[in-house]
Design a protein around this motif. Structure first.
Motif, PDB file in Angstrom:
ATOM      1  N   THR A 257       0.871  -1.178   0.000  1.00 56.42           N
ATOM      2  CA  THR A 257       0.000   0.000   0.000  1.00 56.42           C
ATOM      3  C   THR A 257       0.902   1.220   0.000  1.00 56.42           C
ATOM      4  OG1 THR A 257      -1.712  -1.148   1.278  1.00 56.42           O
ATOM      5  CG2 THR A 257      -1.811   1.261   1.208  1.00 56.42           C
TER       6      THR A 257
ATOM      7  N   THR B 233       1.649  -5.489   1.775  1.00 53.35           N
ATOM      8  CA  THR B 233       0.301  -6.037   1.971  1.00 53.35           C
ATOM      9  C   THR B 233       0.339  -7.456   2.527  1.00 53.35           C
ATOM     10  OG1 THR B 233       0.266  -6.673  -0.362  1.00 53.35           O
ATOM     11  CG2 THR B 233      -0.780  -4.586   0.220  1.00 53.35           C
TER      12      THR B 233
ATOM     13  N   GLU C 169      -4.609  -4.033   4.434  1.00 52.33           N
ATOM     14  CA  GLU C 169      -5.361  -2.824   4.106  1.00 52.33           C
ATOM     15  C   GLU C 169      -4.995  -1.684   5.054  1.00 52.33           C
ATOM     16  OE1 GLU C 169      -7.283  -2.354   1.536  1.00 52.33           O
ATOM     17  OE2 GLU C 169      -7.312  -4.453   0.846  1.00 52.33           O
TER      18      GLU C 169
END
Length: 237
Positions: free
Chosen positions: A122, A144, A149
């Motif tokens: 991310t 990740t 997330e």
């Protein structure tokens, strides 16, 4: 929850940086601090040891803890401290703006990775503004495979707080690479710099305590606003 000595350390740092204890003055004695904070001398000694290690004081035998000159805009070279922790410690009143939040692979060339090493992450790009002036661009690649997330609310706040307090991960160690480079056109626009200005690039790779790789970071600092320090003490070898 913070340990007692950490709370005392932060309160003393706050008083030093706000000149409650001015430069070249002495802190209260260990006994006085222990009484003031309702704790033991051993706990106070731990707090003073942290002040000593981070360059806030110098111990003089028979006199006590002398307050040293310290620039709150000087970032420590060693240690893994989040921007929010520094902001809270030094009352910098920083505003953070999330510029980008998306999925991306860690750029191999930027972090000296093998060209075949694909690391999905991310990507978070944030701008730090102090007193209305853009100061730092932080670019983070969080793997990740470790943190699937990251919400915009988390990116707006503190990644380390999320890792440690929400996910129960334990940050272990990392390395940092400092270079002075010409700012890109995008960086000049974001930081309001003239073309070809120099910036300080700080690249870091962070691991958890179990050696798991979690994060790649590059922070672009305006060279005219920040300096980096390392408080060194003589040790014979």
């Amino acid at each position: 929850m913070s340990k007692k000595y950490e709370t005392i350390y932060r309160e003393l740092v706050h008083k030093i940086t706000n000149q409650v204890y001015p430069v070249n003055s002495f802190l209260p004695s260990e006994n006085e601090l222990a009484t003031a904070y309702g704790t033991s001398r051993e706990t106070v000694r731990k707090a003073l040891a942290s002040l000593l290690e981070n360059g806030f004081i110098h111990k003089i035998k028979g006199k006590g803890s002398l307050v040293l000159d310290f620039d709150k805009y000087a970032f420590p070279i060693s240690g893994l401290t989040s921007y929010r922790e520094l902001d809270n410690l030094f009352d910098m009143h920083t505003q953070t703006t999330v510029l980008q939040l998306k999925k991306a692979n860690v750029p191999q060339a930027s972090f000296h990775l093998d060209s075949t090493e694909i690391l999905p992450a991310t990507y978070i790009q944030r701008l730090r503004t102090v007193n209305g002036e853009p100061i730092v661009i932080d670019s983070d690649y969080v793997l990740t495979s470790v943190v699937p997330e990251i919400s915009r609310a988390v990116a707006q706040d503190s990644l380390y707080h999320y890792f440690e307090q929400e996910l129960g991960l334990k940050i272990g160690y990392g390395n940092k690479e400092f270079t002075v480079v010409p700012a890109t056109e995008e960086q000049c626009a974001i930081l309001k710099l003239t073309p070809n200005s120099a910036v300080v690039s700080v690249k870091g790779i962070t691991h958890l305590q179990d050696n798991t790789l979690i994060q790649f970071t590059e922070s672009i600092h305006r060279a005219d606003k920040f300096k980096f320090i390392e408080h060194a003490r003589r040790q014979s070898i």
